[in-house]
Write a protein that holds these residues in place. Structure first.
Motif, short mmCIF file in Angstrom:
data_model
loop_
_atom_site.label_atom_id
_atom_site.label_comp_id
_atom_site.label_asym_id
_atom_site.label_seq_id
_atom_site.Cartn_x
_atom_site.Cartn_y
_atom_site.Cartn_z
N GLU A 9 0.86 -1.18 0.00
CA GLU A 9 0.00 0.00 0.00
C GLU A 9 0.90 1.23 0.00
OE1 GLU A 9 -0.75 -0.38 4.83
OE2 GLU A 9 -2.42 -0.24 3.44
N PRO A 10 0.40 2.37 -0.50
CA PRO A 10 1.28 3.54 -0.65
C PRO A 10 1.57 4.25 0.67
CG PRO A 10 -0.96 4.11 -1.27
CD PRO A 10 -0.95 2.62 -1.00
N VAL A 11 2.06 3.48 1.64
CA VAL A 11 2.35 4.03 2.96
C VAL A 11 3.71 3.52 3.42
CG1 VAL A 11 1.67 4.06 5.39
CG2 VAL A 11 -0.07 4.27 3.62
N LEU A 12 4.51 4.41 3.98
CA LEU A 12 5.75 4.02 4.64
C LEU A 12 5.54 4.20 6.14
CD1 LEU A 12 8.76 3.17 4.37
CD2 LEU A 12 9.32 5.62 4.52
N ARG A 13 5.38 3.10 6.83
CA ARG A 13 5.19 3.16 8.28
C ARG A 13 6.56 3.17 8.96
NH1 ARG A 13 2.40 -2.04 9.60
NH2 ARG A 13 3.80 -2.74 7.94
N TRP A 14 6.77 4.18 9.77
CA TRP A 14 8.06 4.28 10.45
C TRP A 14 7.86 4.39 11.96
CZ3 TRP A 14 9.65 8.85 13.04
CH2 TRP A 14 8.82 9.96 12.86
N GLY A 15 8.75 3.74 12.70
CA GLY A 15 8.63 3.69 14.15
C GLY A 15 9.61 4.61 14.83
N GLY A 16 9.16 5.22 15.92
CA GLY A 16 10.00 6.08 16.75
C GLY A 16 9.38 6.21 18.12
N ALA A 47 9.54 9.62 2.70
CA ALA A 47 8.36 8.97 2.12
C ALA A 47 7.92 9.66 0.83
CB ALA A 47 7.22 8.97 3.14
N ARG A 48 7.94 10.99 0.82
CA ARG A 48 7.56 11.71 -0.41
C ARG A 48 8.48 11.35 -1.56
NH1 ARG A 48 6.81 16.12 3.13
NH2 ARG A 48 8.87 16.92 2.53
N GLU A 49 9.77 11.26 -1.28
CA GLU A 49 10.73 10.93 -2.33
C GLU A 49 10.50 9.52 -2.85
OE1 GLU A 49 13.48 11.46 -5.10
OE2 GLU A 49 12.77 13.04 -3.73
N MET A 50 9.97 8.65 -2.00
CA MET A 50 9.68 7.27 -2.42
C MET A 50 8.26 7.14 -2.97
SD MET A 50 11.43 5.38 0.89
CE MET A 50 10.99 3.73 0.36
N VAL A 196 18.62 4.58 8.84
CA VAL A 196 17.29 3.97 8.83
C VAL A 196 17.45 2.47 9.03
CG1 VAL A 196 15.18 3.58 7.49
CG2 VAL A 196 16.40 5.77 7.32
N GLY A 197 16.71 1.90 9.99
CA GLY A 197 16.75 0.47 10.23
C GLY A 197 15.65 -0.24 9.47
N ILE A 198 16.01 -1.36 8.81
CA ILE A 198 15.07 -2.08 7.94
C ILE A 198 15.20 -3.58 8.21
CG2 ILE A 198 14.43 -2.52 5.52
CD1 ILE A 198 15.95 0.13 4.88
N ARG A 199 14.11 -4.30 8.13
CA ARG A 199 14.15 -5.74 8.35
C ARG A 199 15.10 -6.43 7.36
NH1 ARG A 199 8.73 -4.80 9.58
NH2 ARG A 199 8.16 -4.90 7.37
N LYS A 200 15.70 -7.51 7.80
CA LYS A 200 16.68 -8.22 6.99
C LYS A 200 16.11 -8.67 5.64
CE LYS A 200 20.65 -8.86 9.30
NZ LYS A 200 21.99 -8.64 8.71
N ALA A 201 14.85 -9.06 5.64
CA ALA A 201 14.27 -9.59 4.40
C ALA A 201 13.94 -8.50 3.38
CB ALA A 201 13.01 -10.40 4.72
N LEU A 205 13.39 -2.81 -0.25
CA LEU A 205 13.06 -1.57 0.46
C LEU A 205 14.33 -0.82 0.81
CD1 LEU A 205 11.08 0.34 1.84
CD2 LEU A 205 11.11 -1.17 3.84
N LEU A 206 15.37 -1.55 1.21
CA LEU A 206 16.65 -0.91 1.53
C LEU A 206 17.17 -0.14 0.32
CD1 LEU A 206 19.16 -0.48 3.34
CD2 LEU A 206 20.05 -2.64 2.41
N GLY A 207 17.10 -0.75 -0.87
CA GLY A 207 17.58 -0.08 -2.07
C GLY A 207 16.81 1.20 -2.34
N ARG A 208 15.51 1.17 -2.17
CA ARG A 208 14.70 2.37 -2.40
C ARG A 208 15.00 3.45 -1.36
NH1 ARG A 208 8.47 1.43 -3.60
NH2 ARG A 208 8.73 3.68 -3.93
N VAL A 209 15.18 3.04 -0.11
CA VAL A 209 15.51 4.01 0.94
C VAL A 209 16.85 4.67 0.67
CG1 VAL A 209 16.11 4.25 3.39
CG2 VAL A 209 14.08 2.94 2.73
N ASN A 210 17.85 3.86 0.29
CA ASN A 210 19.17 4.43 0.00
C ASN A 210 19.13 5.40 -1.17
OD1 ASN A 210 20.63 3.24 2.06
ND2 ASN A 210 21.18 1.43 0.85
N ALA A 211 18.39 5.05 -2.19
CA ALA A 211 18.27 5.94 -3.36
C ALA A 211 17.59 7.25 -2.95
CB ALA A 211 17.48 5.25 -4.46
N ALA A 212 16.57 7.15 -2.10
CA ALA A 212 15.88 8.36 -1.66
C ALA A 212 16.78 9.22 -0.78
CB ALA A 212 14.61 7.98 -0.91
N ILE A 213 17.60 8.59 0.07
CA ILE A 213 18.52 9.35 0.92
C ILE A 213 19.54 10.09 0.06
CG2 ILE A 213 20.38 9.14 2.62
CD1 ILE A 213 18.76 6.94 3.97
N ASP A 214 20.08 9.40 -0.96
CA ASP A 214 21.03 10.06 -1.87
C ASP A 214 20.40 11.30 -2.49
OD1 ASP A 214 23.22 8.46 -1.52
OD2 ASP A 214 22.71 7.08 -3.15
#
Length: 476
Positions: A9-16, A47-50, A196-201, A205-214
């Motif tokens: 779904e078009p949502v990035l749920r983040w915990g803090g 999230a907007r960048e993704m 950003v911490g991401i589940r091992k599996a 998602l890690l690739g998309r997060v890294n691209a967005a951070i760049d």
């Protein structure tokens, strides 16, 4: 097959953790129903960048990795630092902010000019649990005191409960920089990273997060966010000039021999808190019970108000009130004494009801018999009524004492280093919740089971005396 939960779904749920999260993520004072903070703004931008909508999931800091694994949210964004133990559990994104540590002391302190001075003069340094600063202090052999949030650390520094505070510049800027009673000493040092911490599996998602951070780093969005929060410095330029991580992960592998010794020391503090609080509860509970049962109207009303107040409000709130509220009127108690007094006052309310029930179980005629023998009320109470009531009250007293051992864990909120706090520290630092948890359970059982066994033996002994049966006769 890699998990694509984040894309279902078009949502990035983040915990803090917003409870101690300023200036990372915290309730906006201008609108408490919403949140703010630099991590909150970064998560929105990420999230907007993704091309997703950011959804904040409040969680507890100490269980944030476990909550990620339970899929309560997709990523961790909360000043999350890379460590070796976390690397075994989660994937790390590229860094989006490089922090440094800052030492803070009272403005009147001219003795401490560097962190080394704290070790040289055996000064106590406050910091947050399970962070770069706490690991630095532990590895360096400094006297330290761990806190759940920055507020408690800097308040204790003002009150003289600690001699210095070592924290990320973000926390120092928000809580200490504008405080006229505090000052920073030395320059910021030791660079670390927020990632950003991401589940091992979730490697996709890690690739998309890294691209967005760049993208956010290179288009100036990250700079804009951190300049707004007065956290931008020349250190952040490294995020643009290197493609490799610019931080070193901290080694947090548990030394079990030292860990067991640390837990044993914490268990001794738990014993001190439990026995100290129970002594207060017993001493105060008896007059409360007598006053509520046999006192005049005013005495009964005062005793009832006390009992209902301490039974009707959480002990955690009571401890926080004593620890942070009393200094406002000039009464500053150390954390361990606050815990003993607070738990003692709380349990006195419960013990009073145990004693009141026990006193009422004694027939009224026994008072009359004592008076006919020429005893005054105090002597009759001490020689006739109390010994019988004690036998009745002993079993529930024992249960309360065992419960008190466990309730000492609430002292973590006022930075008292007891067994449950030590468990949180070691488990969070190593992610060895199961192994360390089993050890801690054994420690609690080792403290409570002998007590329960002794109380049972004492109860049997008193029961035999009350029925006039000698021990030798009972064995036949």
């Amino acid at each position: 097959m890699h998990s694509l939960t984040a894309f279902s779904e078009p949502v990035l749920r983040w915990g803090g953790d917003p409870s101690g999260g300023a200036p990372y993520v915290y309730a906006d004072p201008a609108n408490p129903q919403t949140y703010t903070g630099f991590d909150y703004e970064f998560a929105e931008a990420l999230a907007r960048e993704m091309h997703l909508k950011a959804e904040f999931v409040p969680t507890d800091w100490e269980s944030i990795v476990a909550s990620l694994q339970r899929k309560e949210f997709d990523v961790i964004i909360d000043g999350f630092e890379p460590t070796e133990d976390r690397a075994r559990e989660v994937l790390f994104s590229k860094p989006y902010y490089l922090f440094r540590l800052q030492l803070t002391v009272k403005r009147t302190d001219n003795l401490i000019t560097s962190l080394e001075d704290c070790r040289k003069h055996q000064k106590t340094v406050g910091t947050l649990v399970n962070c770069a600063a706490s690991r630095l202090l532990d590895q360096g052999g400094y006297k330290s005191k761990a806190y759940q949030d920055p507020v408690g650390a800097y308040q204790d520094l003002e009150l003289g409960r600690v001699d210095a505070v070592l924290m990320d510049v973000a926390g120092e800027m928000f809580y200490a920089r504008q405080n006229p009673k505090l000052k920073a000493v030395g320059k910021p040092f030791q660079t670390g990273a927020y990632i950003v911490g991401i589940r091992k599996a979730d490697t996709l998602l890690l690739g998309r997060v890294n691209a967005a951070i760049d993208t956010l780093v290179n288009n100036g969005t990250v700079e804009r966010i951190f300049r707004k929060w007065q956290l931008w410095d020349e250190e952040q330029i490294k995020l643009r000039t290197t493609k490799e991580p610019v931080f070193e992960m901290t080694n947090t592998k548990l030394n079990w021999s030292e860990g067991l010794i640390k837990l044993l020391k914490a268990a001794s503090v738990t014993v001190l808190l439990a026995f100290g609080a129970m002594i207060i509860a017993v001493i105060l509970g008896i007059p409360l019970a007598v006053g509520q049962s046999n006192g005049g109207p005013l005495t009964r009303a005062l005793c009832t108000v006390y009992i209902e107040f301490f039974r009707g409000t959480p002990v955690l709130v009571q401890l926080l009130f004593l620890y942070f509220g009393l200094p406002v009127i000039g009464i500053t108690l150390p954390g361990w004494l606050t815990a003993i007094v607070g738990l003692g006052l709380n349990y006195a309310a419960y013990e009073s009801q145990v004693y009141r029930t026990a006193f009422q179980a004694i027939p009224e005629r026994q008072w009359q018999v004592a008076y006919s023998l020429g005893m005054h009320p105090l002597l009759a109470f001490r020689r006739i009524i109390f010994p019988q009531a004690f036998r009745i009250a002993l079993p529930p007293m024992t249960n309360d004492f065992v419960a008190l051992f466990k309730d000492t864990s609430t002292a973590f909120a006022i930075a008292v280093w007891e067994l449950a706090t030590a468990y949180r520290e070691l488990a969070n630092a190593t992610q060895s919740y199961l192994g360390i948890g089993l050890v801690v359970c054994c420690y609690y059982l080792a403290m409570s089971l002998p007590l329960a066994h002794y109380a049972h033996k004492l109860e049997q002994k008193l029961q035999r005396k009350s029925t006039g049966i000698l021990s030798s006769g009972a064995d036949k």
